[in-house]
Design a protein around this motif. Structure first.
Motif, PDB file in Angstrom:
ATOM      1  N   ARG A 196       0.708  -1.280  -0.198  1.00 51.05           N
ATOM      2  CA  ARG A 196       0.122  -0.081   0.108  1.00 51.05           C
ATOM      3  C   ARG A 196       0.947   1.230   0.017  1.00 51.05           C
ATOM      4  NH1 ARG A 196      -3.706  -1.501   4.804  1.00 51.05           N
ATOM      5  NH2 ARG A 196      -1.672  -2.038   5.597  1.00 51.05           N
ATOM      6  N   LEU A 197       2.151   1.305   0.537  1.00 54.70           N
ATOM      7  CA  LEU A 197       2.914   2.336   0.680  1.00 54.70           C
ATOM      8  C   LEU A 197       3.876   2.573  -0.575  1.00 54.70           C
ATOM      9  CD1 LEU A 197       4.111   2.082   4.351  1.00 54.70           C
ATOM     10  CD2 LEU A 197       2.216   3.665   3.414  1.00 54.70           C
ATOM     11  N   LEU A 198       3.707   1.658  -1.566  1.00 56.23           N
ATOM     12  CA  LEU A 198       4.708   1.608  -2.630  1.00 56.23           C
ATOM     13  C   LEU A 198       4.345   2.245  -3.869  1.00 56.23           C
ATOM     14  CD1 LEU A 198       6.135  -1.991  -2.011  1.00 56.23           C
ATOM     15  CD2 LEU A 198       7.019  -0.016  -1.097  1.00 56.23           C
ATOM     16  N   HIS A 199       5.263   2.511  -4.653  1.00 53.86           N
ATOM     17  CA  HIS A 199       4.895   2.765  -6.070  1.00 53.86           C
ATOM     18  C   HIS A 199       5.932   1.665  -6.681  1.00 53.86           C
ATOM     19  CE1 HIS A 199       4.592   4.715 -10.208  1.00 53.86           C
ATOM     20  NE2 HIS A 199       6.135   4.477 -10.063  1.00 53.86           N
ATOM     21  N   ILE A 200       5.145   0.661  -7.551  1.00 52.28           N
ATOM     22  CA  ILE A 200       5.818  -0.239  -8.075  1.00 52.28           C
ATOM     23  C   ILE A 200       5.824  -0.153  -9.764  1.00 52.28           C
ATOM     24  CG2 ILE A 200       5.725  -2.678  -8.411  1.00 52.28           C
ATOM     25  CD1 ILE A 200       4.027  -2.904  -6.080  1.00 52.28           C
ATOM     26  N   PRO A 201       7.076  -0.138 -10.091  1.00 50.69           N
ATOM     27  CA  PRO A 201       6.932  -0.016 -11.687  1.00 50.69           C
ATOM     28  C   PRO A 201       6.380  -1.172 -12.335  1.00 50.69           C
ATOM     29  CG  PRO A 201       9.094   0.250 -10.404  1.00 50.69           C
ATOM     30  CD  PRO A 201       8.283  -0.198  -9.594  1.00 50.69           C
ATOM     31  N   GLN A 202       5.684  -1.060 -13.475  1.00 50.98           N
ATOM     32  CA  GLN A 202       4.969  -1.803 -14.490  1.00 50.98           C
ATOM     33  C   GLN A 202       6.071  -3.022 -14.908  1.00 50.98           C
ATOM     34  OE1 GLN A 202       3.031   0.296 -17.387  1.00 50.98           O
ATOM     35  NE2 GLN A 202       1.254   0.745 -16.096  1.00 50.98           N
ATOM     36  N   ASP A 203       5.266  -4.067 -15.069  1.00 55.73           N
ATOM     37  CA  ASP A 203       6.111  -5.266 -15.526  1.00 55.73           C
ATOM     38  C   ASP A 203       6.743  -5.046 -17.255  1.00 55.73           C
ATOM     39  OD1 ASP A 203       7.469  -7.775 -15.751  1.00 55.73           O
ATOM     40  OD2 ASP A 203       5.433  -8.745 -16.090  1.00 55.73           O
ATOM     41  N   LEU A 204       7.733  -5.530 -17.476  1.00 54.78           N
ATOM     42  CA  LEU A 204       8.312  -5.481 -18.594  1.00 54.78           C
ATOM     43  C   LEU A 204       7.296  -5.782 -19.730  1.00 54.78           C
ATOM     44  CD1 LEU A 204      11.919  -6.613 -18.168  1.00 54.78           C
ATOM     45  CD2 LEU A 204      11.199  -4.249 -17.956  1.00 54.78           C
ATOM     46  N   SER A 205       7.727  -5.263 -21.099  1.00 57.87           N
ATOM     47  CA  SER A 205       7.053  -5.892 -22.125  1.00 57.87           C
ATOM     48  C   SER A 205       7.937  -6.972 -22.712  1.00 57.87           C
ATOM     49  CB  SER A 205       6.768  -4.702 -23.152  1.00 57.87           C
ATOM     50  OG  SER A 205       8.067  -4.235 -23.643  1.00 57.87           O
ATOM     51  N   PRO A 206       7.459  -7.791 -23.758  1.00 54.15           N
ATOM     52  CA  PRO A 206       8.275  -8.826 -24.359  1.00 54.15           C
ATOM     53  C   PRO A 206       9.392  -8.358 -24.923  1.00 54.15           C
ATOM     54  CG  PRO A 206       5.909  -9.405 -24.494  1.00 54.15           C
ATOM     55  CD  PRO A 206       5.841  -7.852 -23.844  1.00 54.15           C
ATOM     56  N   ALA A 207       9.071  -7.122 -25.837  1.00 56.10           N
ATOM     57  CA  ALA A 207      10.408  -6.476 -26.342  1.00 56.10           C
ATOM     58  C   ALA A 207      11.526  -6.378 -25.608  1.00 56.10           C
ATOM     59  CB  ALA A 207       9.820  -5.307 -27.062  1.00 56.10           C
ATOM     60  N   ASP A 208      11.041  -5.770 -24.331  1.00 55.70           N
ATOM     61  CA  ASP A 208      12.342  -5.493 -23.138  1.00 55.70           C
ATOM     62  C   ASP A 208      12.997  -6.625 -22.886  1.00 55.70           C
ATOM     63  OD1 ASP A 208      11.260  -2.881 -23.203  1.00 55.70           O
ATOM     64  OD2 ASP A 208       9.813  -3.293 -21.577  1.00 55.70           O
ATOM     65  N   THR A 209      12.789  -7.888 -23.051  1.00 57.86           N
ATOM     66  CA  THR A 209      13.381  -9.048 -22.800  1.00 57.86           C
ATOM     67  C   THR A 209      14.633  -9.280 -23.742  1.00 57.86           C
ATOM     68  OG1 THR A 209      12.125 -10.594 -23.784  1.00 57.86           O
ATOM     69  CG2 THR A 209      11.746  -9.959 -21.540  1.00 57.86           C
ATOM     70  N   LEU A 210      14.500  -8.839 -25.059  1.00 63.53           N
ATOM     71  CA  LEU A 210      15.425  -9.179 -26.179  1.00 63.53           C
ATOM     72  C   LEU A 210      16.861  -8.911 -25.742  1.00 63.53           C
ATOM     73  CD1 LEU A 210      13.189  -8.116 -29.216  1.00 63.53           C
ATOM     74  CD2 LEU A 210      13.342 -10.248 -28.007  1.00 63.53           C
ATOM     75  N   PRO A 211      17.271  -7.479 -25.272  1.00 63.49           N
ATOM     76  CA  PRO A 211      18.719  -7.414 -25.096  1.00 63.49           C
ATOM     77  C   PRO A 211      19.351  -8.333 -24.057  1.00 63.49           C
ATOM     78  CG  PRO A 211      17.295  -5.480 -24.826  1.00 63.49           C
ATOM     79  CD  PRO A 211      16.344  -6.432 -24.927  1.00 63.49           C
ATOM     80  N   THR A 212      18.574  -8.656 -22.947  1.00 65.06           N
ATOM     81  CA  THR A 212      19.133  -9.617 -21.933  1.00 65.06           C
ATOM     82  C   THR A 212      19.290 -10.992 -22.885  1.00 65.06           C
ATOM     83  OG1 THR A 212      18.179  -8.548 -20.329  1.00 65.06           O
ATOM     84  CG2 THR A 212      18.681 -10.671 -19.856  1.00 65.06           C
ATOM     85  N   LEU A 213      18.434 -11.537 -23.608  1.00 63.62           N
ATOM     86  CA  LEU A 213      18.258 -12.890 -24.380  1.00 63.62           C
ATOM     87  C   LEU A 213      19.635 -12.766 -25.292  1.00 63.62           C
ATOM     88  CD1 LEU A 213      14.694 -13.253 -25.239  1.00 63.62           C
ATOM     89  CD2 LEU A 213      16.100 -14.666 -23.607  1.00 63.62           C
ATOM     90  N   ALA A 214      19.835 -11.595 -26.088  1.00 63.25           N
ATOM     91  CA  ALA A 214      20.879 -11.285 -26.795  1.00 63.25           C
ATOM     92  C   ALA A 214      22.213 -11.434 -26.129  1.00 63.25           C
ATOM     93  CB  ALA A 214      20.727 -10.215 -27.880  1.00 63.25           C
ATOM     94  N   MET A 215      22.216 -10.818 -25.112  1.00 56.77           N
ATOM     95  CA  MET A 215      23.592 -10.798 -24.473  1.00 56.77           C
ATOM     96  C   MET A 215      23.790 -12.273 -23.626  1.00 56.77           C
ATOM     97  SD  MET A 215      25.908  -8.721 -23.787  1.00 56.77           S
ATOM     98  CE  MET A 215      27.325  -9.500 -23.150  1.00 56.77           C
ATOM     99  N   THR A 216      22.940 -13.099 -23.131  1.00 56.25           N
ATOM    100  CA  THR A 216      23.181 -14.214 -22.823  1.00 56.25           C
ATOM    101  C   THR A 216      23.383 -15.083 -23.997  1.00 56.25           C
ATOM    102  OG1 THR A 216      21.146 -13.792 -21.210  1.00 56.25           O
ATOM    103  CG2 THR A 216      21.975 -16.135 -21.710  1.00 56.25           C
ATOM    104  N   VAL A 217      23.041 -15.001 -25.144  1.00 57.44           N
ATOM    105  CA  VAL A 217      23.314 -15.968 -26.172  1.00 57.44           C
ATOM    106  C   VAL A 217      25.084 -15.508 -26.520  1.00 57.44           C
ATOM    107  CG1 VAL A 217      23.065 -16.271 -28.566  1.00 57.44           C
ATOM    108  CG2 VAL A 217      21.204 -16.424 -27.189  1.00 57.44           C
ATOM    109  N   ALA A 218      25.186 -14.205 -26.582  1.00 54.17           N
ATOM    110  CA  ALA A 218      26.699 -13.720 -26.762  1.00 54.17           C
ATOM    111  C   ALA A 218      27.657 -14.232 -25.795  1.00 54.17           C
ATOM    112  CB  ALA A 218      26.817 -12.251 -26.699  1.00 54.17           C
ATOM    113  N   THR A 219      27.094 -14.240 -24.752  1.00 52.39           N
ATOM    114  CA  THR A 219      28.211 -14.589 -23.423  1.00 52.39           C
ATOM    115  C   THR A 219      28.260 -16.066 -23.577  1.00 52.39           C
ATOM    116  OG1 THR A 219      27.435 -12.763 -21.904  1.00 52.39           O
ATOM    117  CG2 THR A 219      28.309 -14.797 -20.819  1.00 52.39           C
ATOM    118  N   GLY A 220      27.275 -16.746 -23.687  1.00 55.34           N
ATOM    119  CA  GLY A 220      27.271 -18.336 -23.834  1.00 55.34           C
ATOM    120  C   GLY A 220      28.254 -18.742 -25.036  1.00 55.34           C
ATOM    121  N   VAL A 221      27.986 -18.092 -26.141  1.00 57.15           N
ATOM    122  CA  VAL A 221      28.659 -18.611 -27.278  1.00 57.15           C
ATOM    123  C   VAL A 221      30.153 -18.309 -26.988  1.00 57.15           C
ATOM    124  CG1 VAL A 221      29.489 -17.895 -29.737  1.00 57.15           C
ATOM    125  CG2 VAL A 221      26.619 -18.321 -28.801  1.00 57.15           C
TER     126      VAL A 221
END
Length: 317
Positions: A196-221
Motif C-alpha cells: 500500500r505504501l509503494l510505487h511499483i514499476p510496471q512489468d516489462l514488455s516482451p520486447a524489453d527482454t530481447l537485450p538480455t536474451l541477446a547478451m546471454t546468447v553472446a556470453t554463452g557462445v
C-alpha cells in the motif's frame, strides 16, 4: 558441373556431421543436464527475490513507523514529496522496496534471473558444455575413425556450429524455465506483501527482454567456444575446469581488456538491472572496441585450435 556437384557433396557431408553431433548431444542428455542446472539455480534466486522484497517492505515499514513517531514526519514528506525535497530520509528505502517488489513480476523476474545466468552461472555451465561436448571423440576413442571418414575440418566446423546452436537453444529454454518459475512465484506470493505504501514499476514488455536474451546468447557462445578450444588444445577437460572456475570466480578483473570486463562493457549500455542482481560497473572501454576485441580473440583462438587439432588428427591417423 563437376565443381557444383563436389560443392553439394561437401555441403551434405558437413550437414550430416552437424546432425550427428547435435543428435549425440541430445542423446547424451547434455541439454537436460544444463537446463536442470539452470532451473535449480534460478529457482533458488527466485525465492531469494521474494525474501528480499518482503525484507525491503518490512524495513520500509519499520523506518516509516520510527520517523512518524519520533520525528513527526508525514509519509509524503519522508519520501521527498513535501515542501523540502531534500528532507527525504525514507526516499531511498521506499524506491528500493518498490523495485524489489517489481522484481517479482513474471517478465521482470525472468529477466533478472537470466541476468544472473548470463553473468554468474552461465559462463561456468557453457564453458563446461563446450569442453565436454568437443572432446567426446577423444573420450570414447573415436577420433581416428571420424578423422578418416569425415576429415578434421568438417569435425571442427561441426563442433563450433553445434555449440552455437546449443547455446541458442539453452538460452531459449532457460528463459522459458525462468518465466515459468517467476510466474509460479508471483501467483504464490501474491497478496502476501503489503504494497500500500509503494510505487511499483510496471512489468516489462516482451520486447524489453530481447537485450538480455541477446547478451546471454553472446556470453554463452563466447564461453562455450572458449571451453571447446581449451579442451581440444589440452585434451583434459576435467583438468581445465577447476582452473577456469578459479580464474573466473576468484581472480579479480585484471584490466580493461579482461574478457569479463569487455562483455560487461557491451552489456551495460543495453541492460537495466532493476530489483535484482546488479553486477559492478565495467572499466571504461568503447562498446565497438570491446566487441571487436572479443571477436578477434575468439577467431584467433579458433584458428590456433584448428591448426593444432588438425595436425594432431593427421598424425593419429
Amino acid at each position: 558441373m563437376a565443381t557444383e556437384t563436389t560443392s553439394k557433396r561437401r555441403t551434405y557431408a558437413i550437414a550430416g556431421t552437424i546432425r550427428s553431433d547435435l543428435r549425440y548431444q541430445w542423446v547424451s542428455r547434455y541439454y537436460l543436464y544444463a537446463v536442470t542446472c539452470f532451473a535449480a539455480v534460478m529457482s533458488a534466486f527466485a525465492f531469494g527475490a521474494y525474501a528480499t522484497a518482503r525484507g525491503a517492505v518490512e524495513s520500509l515499514q519499520r523506518e516509516w513507523a520510527f520517523l512518524h513517531e519520533e520525528g513527526g514526519y508525514t509519509f509524503q514528506r519522508a519520501i521527498g514529496n513535501g515542501t523540502d525535497p531534500t528532507d527525504a530520509p525514507l526516499k531511498d528505502t521506499w524506491e528500493a522496496a518498490g523495485q524489489a517488489v517489481a522484481g517479482l513480476h513474471p517478465l521482470q523476474g525472468a529477466v533478472n534471473l537470466l541476468q544472473v545466468l548470463c553473468f554468474v552461472i552461465g559462463p561456468l555451465v557453457f564453458f563446461t558444455y563446450g569442453a565436454i561436448a568437443a572432446t567426446r571423440d577423444a573420450h570414447y576413442k573415436t577420433i581416428k575413425f571420424r578423422a578418416v571418414r569425415e576429415g578434421p575440418r568438417h569435425i571442427f566446423v561441426s563442433q563450433a556450429i553445434t555449440l552455437v546452436t546449443a547455446v541458442a537453444a539453452l538460452t531459449a529454454a532457460a528463459f522459458l524455465v525462468a518465466l515459468a518459475t517467476t510466474t509460479a512465484v508471483h501467483l504464490t506470493v501474491s497478496g502476501r506483501i503489503d504494497t500500500r505504501l509503494l510505487h511499483i514499476p510496471q512489468d516489462l514488455s516482451p520486447a524489453d527482454t530481447l537485450p538480455t536474451l541477446a547478451m546471454t546468447v553472446a556470453t554463452g557462445v563466447f564461453f562455450a567456444l572458449l571451453g571447446m578450444c581449451t579442451a581440444l588444445l589440452f585434451q583434459r577437460p576435467l583438468y581445465i575446469l577447476p582452473a577456469f572456475v578459479a580464474g573466473f570466480f576468484l581472480i579479480p578483473i585484471l584490466s580493461r581488456f579482461d574478457p569479463r570486463n569487455l562483455l560487461m562493457a557491451i552489456a551495460y549500455p543495453h541492460l537495466e538491472f532493476i530489483g535484482g542482481f546488479v553486477p559492478p560497473a565495467p572499466r571504461p572501454v568503447g562498446e565497438f572496441l570491446a566487441a571487436l576485441l572479443l571477436l578477434v580473440g575468439v577467431a584467433g583462438l579458433l584458428a590456433v585450435t584448428y591448426a593444432v587439432n588438425s595436425r594432431r588428427s593427421t598424425y593419429t591417423t
